[in-house]
Write a protein that holds these residues in place. Structure first.
Motif, PDB file in Angstrom:
ATOM      1  N   LEU A  99       0.819  -1.205   0.000  1.00  0.00           N
ATOM      2  CA  LEU A  99       0.000   0.000   0.000  1.00  0.00           C
ATOM      3  C   LEU A  99       0.861   1.266   0.000  1.00  0.00           C
ATOM      4  O   LEU A  99       2.043   1.231   0.324  1.00  0.00           O
ATOM      5  CB  LEU A  99      -0.909   0.007   1.238  1.00  0.00           C
ATOM      6  CG  LEU A  99      -1.837  -1.201   1.393  1.00  0.00           C
ATOM      7  CD1 LEU A  99      -2.589  -1.120   2.709  1.00  0.00           C
ATOM      8  CD2 LEU A  99      -2.803  -1.297   0.226  1.00  0.00           C
ATOM      9  N   PHE A 100       0.213   2.380  -0.353  1.00  0.00           N
ATOM     10  CA  PHE A 100       0.851   3.689  -0.313  1.00  0.00           C
ATOM     11  C   PHE A 100       0.618   4.290   1.076  1.00  0.00           C
ATOM     12  O   PHE A 100      -0.396   4.964   1.310  1.00  0.00           O
ATOM     13  CB  PHE A 100       0.267   4.604  -1.391  1.00  0.00           C
ATOM     14  CG  PHE A 100       0.304   4.013  -2.780  1.00  0.00           C
ATOM     15  CD1 PHE A 100       1.504   3.874  -3.451  1.00  0.00           C
ATOM     16  CD2 PHE A 100      -0.869   3.608  -3.406  1.00  0.00           C
ATOM     17  CE1 PHE A 100       1.537   3.337  -4.735  1.00  0.00           C
ATOM     18  CE2 PHE A 100      -0.849   3.067  -4.687  1.00  0.00           C
ATOM     19  CZ  PHE A 100       0.361   2.938  -5.351  1.00  0.00           C
ATOM     20  N   LEU A 101       1.535   4.054   1.989  1.00  0.00           N
ATOM     21  CA  LEU A 101       1.309   4.422   3.384  1.00  0.00           C
ATOM     22  C   LEU A 101       1.176   5.926   3.587  1.00  0.00           C
ATOM     23  O   LEU A 101       0.517   6.375   4.531  1.00  0.00           O
ATOM     24  CB  LEU A 101       2.447   3.877   4.260  1.00  0.00           C
ATOM     25  CG  LEU A 101       2.582   2.349   4.302  1.00  0.00           C
ATOM     26  CD1 LEU A 101       3.743   1.945   5.198  1.00  0.00           C
ATOM     27  CD2 LEU A 101       1.288   1.702   4.785  1.00  0.00           C
ATOM     28  N   GLY A 102       1.790   6.736   2.718  1.00  0.00           N
ATOM     29  CA  GLY A 102       1.733   8.184   2.881  1.00  0.00           C
ATOM     30  C   GLY A 102       0.508   8.832   2.272  1.00  0.00           C
ATOM     31  O   GLY A 102       0.315  10.041   2.436  1.00  0.00           O
ATOM     32  N   GLU A 149      -8.665   7.156  -0.052  1.00  0.00           N
ATOM     33  CA  GLU A 149      -9.228   7.535  -1.349  1.00  0.00           C
ATOM     34  C   GLU A 149      -8.139   7.684  -2.404  1.00  0.00           C
ATOM     35  O   GLU A 149      -8.288   7.204  -3.539  1.00  0.00           O
ATOM     36  CB  GLU A 149     -10.005   8.844  -1.224  1.00  0.00           C
ATOM     37  CG  GLU A 149     -10.643   9.278  -2.535  1.00  0.00           C
ATOM     38  CD  GLU A 149     -11.431  10.571  -2.416  1.00  0.00           C
ATOM     39  OE1 GLU A 149     -11.747  11.159  -3.479  1.00  0.00           O
ATOM     40  OE2 GLU A 149     -11.727  10.999  -1.281  1.00  0.00           O
ATOM     41  N   GLU A 150      -7.047   8.338  -2.056  1.00  0.00           N
ATOM     42  CA  GLU A 150      -5.962   8.533  -3.007  1.00  0.00           C
ATOM     43  C   GLU A 150      -5.366   7.195  -3.458  1.00  0.00           C
ATOM     44  O   GLU A 150      -5.040   7.016  -4.633  1.00  0.00           O
ATOM     45  CB  GLU A 150      -4.875   9.411  -2.381  1.00  0.00           C
ATOM     46  CG  GLU A 150      -5.290  10.863  -2.181  1.00  0.00           C
ATOM     47  CD  GLU A 150      -4.321  11.634  -1.287  1.00  0.00           C
ATOM     48  OE1 GLU A 150      -4.380  12.877  -1.297  1.00  0.00           O
ATOM     49  OE2 GLU A 150      -3.533  10.977  -0.564  1.00  0.00           O
ATOM     50  N   SER A 151      -5.237   6.272  -2.531  1.00  0.00           N
ATOM     51  CA  SER A 151      -4.659   4.973  -2.860  1.00  0.00           C
ATOM     52  C   SER A 151      -5.527   4.220  -3.856  1.00  0.00           C
ATOM     53  O   SER A 151      -5.033   3.661  -4.849  1.00  0.00           O
ATOM     54  CB  SER A 151      -4.479   4.136  -1.589  1.00  0.00           C
ATOM     55  OG  SER A 151      -3.591   4.760  -0.685  1.00  0.00           O
ATOM     56  N   ILE A 152      -6.834   4.177  -3.588  1.00  0.00           N
ATOM     57  CA  ILE A 152      -7.738   3.472  -4.486  1.00  0.00           C
ATOM     58  C   ILE A 152      -7.809   4.179  -5.837  1.00  0.00           C
ATOM     59  O   ILE A 152      -7.810   3.533  -6.897  1.00  0.00           O
ATOM     60  CB  ILE A 152      -9.134   3.343  -3.848  1.00  0.00           C
ATOM     61  CG1 ILE A 152      -9.047   2.618  -2.490  1.00  0.00           C
ATOM     62  CG2 ILE A 152     -10.082   2.603  -4.785  1.00  0.00           C
ATOM     63  CD1 ILE A 152     -10.339   2.623  -1.711  1.00  0.00           C
ATOM     64  N   TYR A 153      -7.840   5.497  -5.805  1.00  0.00           N
ATOM     65  CA  TYR A 153      -7.859   6.291  -7.032  1.00  0.00           C
ATOM     66  C   TYR A 153      -6.655   5.972  -7.920  1.00  0.00           C
ATOM     67  O   TYR A 153      -6.796   5.754  -9.126  1.00  0.00           O
ATOM     68  CB  TYR A 153      -7.887   7.762  -6.648  1.00  0.00           C
ATOM     69  CG  TYR A 153      -7.606   8.727  -7.775  1.00  0.00           C
ATOM     70  CD1 TYR A 153      -8.602   9.095  -8.684  1.00  0.00           C
ATOM     71  CD2 TYR A 153      -6.348   9.297  -7.919  1.00  0.00           C
ATOM     72  CE1 TYR A 153      -8.334   9.986  -9.709  1.00  0.00           C
ATOM     73  CE2 TYR A 153      -6.081  10.187  -8.941  1.00  0.00           C
ATOM     74  CZ  TYR A 153      -7.073  10.533  -9.826  1.00  0.00           C
ATOM     75  OH  TYR A 153      -6.801  11.415 -10.848  1.00  0.00           O
TER      76      TYR A 153
END
Length: 250
Positions: free
Chosen positions: A89-92, A96-100
């Motif tokens: 995952l994008f921990l930072g 919403e941003e990660s799924i986007y």
């Protein structure tokens, strides 16, 4: 035509044959569990199917198309999505941003210009819908690094679902989850769109056997038995190898 067809698939690491001569047919909309003890070759098989590593032998077909030598990104474009044992995952970023970003990556590729404003709003709405499908939409603005382990699993599945896959492959999604989180995961899997084909590696037998239509059992890199959940529960060889007394039909 099966959604996924494997014939004679193997994967060798030097002198170690991690996966050997696997034949597998998975039908459209089927829920298939791939089970076996640690070291059985389940995750290696997943990696070969998804293109994360090449097959050493055999062929892989996806909806009748030979993808044996095609890279992982090409298989994603054909509708194959997966999660990993350890959530990547994008921990930072926020949920919403990660799924986007997972949607943008599948739709556009790395050289595609950033989406136009109207299209961007559509993608963000898809991200919010995907979050709702796994009950993490109340954390859309939360930073991923601030979430629990179970919520990380929810985000990973939402990222996979947001790509609108035809085949979803989950590698031990219940690993490290609490009892309540496992109940939520089971409900999530049972509520998946029936048009999505699900292939699942899972050590929690209650989850695996309640979700699966059919089970493929592996041992030492080979498929040793296939059957329905009831047949797997009743199989003496499976019982002796893996399940334990509590899963036998008396």
């Amino acid at each position: 035509m099966p959604t996924l067809r494997l014939r004679g698939v193997g994967r060798r690491f030097g002198g170690l044959l991690a996966v050997s001569d696997v034949d597998l047919d998975v039908a459209q909309g089927e829920r298939r569990a791939v089970l076996g003890p640690n070291g059985a070759g389940k995750t290696t098989l997943f990696n070969v199917i998804c293109g994360d590593m090449p097959a050493s032998s055999g062929t892989i077909e996806f909806y009748g198309e030979d993808v044996t030598v095609r890279p992982a990104r090409a298989r994603v474009k054909l509708g194959l999505a997966r999660t990993y044992q350890q959530s990547r995952l994008f921990l930072g970023l926020t949920v919403e941003e990660s799924i986007y970003l997972s949607i943008v990556g599948v739709e556009g590729g790395r050289l595609r210009p950033w989406p136009r404003p109207r299209h961007d709003r559509e993608l963000r709405e898809r991200a919010r819908i995907a979050a709702g499908r796994v009950a993490i939409d109340d954390k859309l603005r939360a930073r991923v690094s601030d979430l629990s382990h179970g919520e990380h699993r929810q985000v990973a599945i939402a990222m996979a679902l947001a790509a609108e896959p035809r085949v979803l492959m989950l590698d031990e999604p219940a690993s490290g989850l609490s009892r309540g989180e496992r109940t939520l995961l089971t409900e999530l899997l049972l509520g998946l769109d029936p048009s999505i084909t699900l292939i699942l590696i899972e050590h929690d037998m209650d989850i695996a056997l309640s979700v699966a239509d059919n089970v493929t059992m592996m041992h030492e890199g080979r498929v040793i038995v296939e059957g329905t959940p009831d047949e797997i529960r009743a199989n003496q060889m499976v019982h002796d190898l893996y399940l334990g007394r509590g899963f036998r039909n008396e």
